[in-house]
Design a protein around this motif. Structure first.
Motif, PDB file in Angstrom:
ATOM      1  N   ASP A 190      -7.863   6.416  -1.832  1.00  0.00           N
ATOM      2  CA  ASP A 190      -7.021   5.380  -1.234  1.00  0.00           C
ATOM      3  C   ASP A 190      -7.931   4.221  -0.829  1.00  0.00           C
ATOM      4  OD1 ASP A 190      -5.541   3.695   0.348  1.00  0.00           O
ATOM      5  OD2 ASP A 190      -4.415   5.280   1.355  1.00  0.00           O
ATOM      6  N   GLY A 225       0.798  -1.220   0.000  1.00  0.00           N
ATOM      7  CA  GLY A 225       0.000   0.000   0.000  1.00  0.00           C
ATOM      8  C   GLY A 225       0.837   1.279   0.000  1.00  0.00           C
ATOM      9  N   SER A 226       1.908   1.292   0.800  1.00  0.00           N
ATOM     10  CA  SER A 226       2.727   2.509   0.862  1.00  0.00           C
ATOM     11  C   SER A 226       3.404   2.764  -0.478  1.00  0.00           C
ATOM     12  CB  SER A 226       3.787   2.392   1.961  1.00  0.00           C
ATOM     13  OG  SER A 226       3.174   2.167   3.201  1.00  0.00           O
ATOM     14  N   LYS A 236      -4.003  -4.606  -0.125  1.00  0.00           N
ATOM     15  CA  LYS A 236      -4.583  -5.632   0.761  1.00  0.00           C
ATOM     16  C   LYS A 236      -5.517  -6.669   0.100  1.00  0.00           C
ATOM     17  CE  LYS A 236      -4.114  -2.437   4.632  1.00  0.00           C
ATOM     18  NZ  LYS A 236      -3.452  -2.778   5.864  1.00  0.00           N
TER      19      LYS A 236
END
Ligand code: PLP
Length: 462
Positions: free
Chosen positions: A258, A118-119, A287
């Motif tokens: 997001d 995700g980052s 995820k």
């Protein structure tokens, strides 16, 4: 603390001792149970204890643990080829994944840039937004507006967008100057107003900030459709994202959703933003895309953004070694096909309705301030006083105490703090695998009921 020691295995090699003496865990003084295996909504440790994974680890596990066909698909791909560098080859699983994603995503969001987490995906969106403006002759547009009480990741760019004070604090001097607006938080409106008389001031505030900072410096606005870790799943009012979309368009600012937590069915729609019928310019996903079966994430970009870059410079100078690797892509394809075949997004909506109905019964607990969320993403805000909504003293770590109490009952829920203002406030999150049954939801709520009573007995009446 763990059993076992170095010994020779049958092939004569020195086996790795079972224990974590050489593992650099972030919490250096904490010890953890050793996970053995998982099945459905359950995880098992090596001592034979069973846990209900009622938060999918960190809102990750959507199709459930231990699905054989995902493992088989990945193993078959590893047998063919495990890695080929993105600078030298593309691969079929990646093409299939991108096509599937394009089919599932709303509007003209149909080009997929693959990464592993995700980052990394948020970093990619930050750079991509800037690159889009740069290629249109506006290189000064590089700052991203985000919101307080939000979480977008731990790398420095993503952390600069993050509005989670506790996580930012130690690295504040290293962060980029990204402005933040107030959160959507009707339970404690940051403007002291009530919906609908508030006229959704938390959305219109974006316009004030863009004007004050100068639209010529702003590349994008980023928001989670439902804030998970940093907010405990508050649900924005129906007009919220429509207002945001309009402000972004008028100021030539890209809108980034997001969807790391909310993507791929978690809230009962394929993407969280679809509850507001709004199409962003970029969507960040992670995820649930692989349901935890492989590190997999990415940015889904609008055709218009990508074509602009293709026609101008023709190059987005960015990427990571493992981005688009065929094994993670295979996991993504297998998980998304499983999601569709078993109609699990619809199931998340149906089970979500039941979960929220059952969770509302917990309001009888004096520490339960608010129960909120959508689909199988639910937040419970914990308060010292239900009537006045006064939060617990942060030093008490009440949310963590609830999580630890739940763990002793074999129930895993996700903690969150700083809910109120970045410092005070506690919540817990529930985000079970979509395969959860009504009986299992009843069991989760019963264990949570016992957990809250036990924690209140220890701390509230002390
Ligand atoms: N964005 C959101 C909304 C998240 O919840 C997270 C992680 O929890 C991230 C980004 C960062 O993802 P990762 O931990 O995979 O880097």
């Amino acid at each position: 603390m763990f059993a076992g020691g170095a010994h020779m295995n049958s092939s004569g090699f020195r086996a790795v001792p079972v224990g974590d003496a050489h593992v650099f865990n972030a919490a250096l003084r904490k010890t953890y149970p050793v996970v053995s295996h998982g099945e459905g909504i359950y995880l098992y440790d090596t001592d034979g204890n069973r846990y209900i994974d009622a938060c999918g680890g960190a809102m990750v596990v959507n199709i459930g643990h231990g699905v054989r066909e995902i493992a088989d698909a990945m193993a078959a791909q590893i047998g063919r080829v495990a890695f080929a560098h993105r600078g030298q080859f593309t691969n079929e699983p990646l093409a299939r994944l991108a096509a599937l994603v394009a089919e599932m995503a709303p509007g003209d969001l149909d080009v997929f840039f693959p990464v592993s987490g995700g980052s990394e995906a948020v970093e990619t969106a930050i750079k991509l937004a800037h690159k889009y403006h740069r290629d249109r002759g506006r290189p000064e547009k590089r700052r991203v507006v985000a919101r307080w009480q939000s979480y977008h990741g731990n790398t420095l760019g993503a952390l600069s967008a993050t509005g989670f004070s506790v996580r930012r604090a130690q690295y504040a001097s290293m962060l980029l100057d990204f402005p933040h607006i107030a959160p959507v938080y009707c339970y404690r409106c940051p403007f002291g107003r009530r919906y609908p008389e508030c006229e959704v001031a938390c959305a219109t505030d974006l316009e004030r900030v863009i004007r004050q900072e100068g639209a010529h410096t702003i590349s994008a606005f980023i928001a989670e459709p439902l804030v998970a870790a940093a907010g405990g799943a508050p649900v924005p009012p129906p007009e919220y994202f429509g207002i945001i979309r309009d402000i972004c368009t008028r100021h030539d600012v890209l809108m980034i959703a997001d969807e790391v937590v909310t993507g791929f069915g978690r809230t009962g729609r394929t993407f969280g933003i679809q509850h507001w019928d709004v199409v962003p310019d970029l969507m960040v996903v992670a995820k649930g895309m692989s349901g935890g079966y492989a590190p997999l994430a990415g940015v889904i970009a609008s055709r218009q953004v990508v074509e602009t870059i293709r026609e101008a410079s023709g190059l987005f100078s960015h990427g990571f070694t493992y981005g688009g690797n065929p094994v993670a892509a295979t996991a993504g394809v297998a998980v998304l096909e499983y999601l569709r075949t078993h109609r699990l997004v619809e199931r998340a909506a149906e089970m979500g309705t039941y979960l929220h109905e059952r969770l509302r019964t917990l309001a009888a607990h004096p520490s339960v301030g608010d129960v909120r969320g959508l689909g199988l993403l639910a937040g419970i805000e914990l308060v010292r006083d239900q009537a006045t909504r006064v939060p617990f003293d942060p030093a008490l770590g009440y949310g963590l105490a609830v999580v630890e109490e739940a763990m002793t009952r074999g129930l895993i829920v996700y903690p969150g703090s700083g809910t109120v203002d970045g410092v005070a406030g506690d919540h817990i999150l529930l985000a079970p695998p979509f395969v959860i049954t009504r009986d299992e939801i009843d069991l989760v709520v019963r264990l949570l009921d016992e957990t809250l009573a036990a924690t209140e007995a220890k701390h509230l009446r002390a």
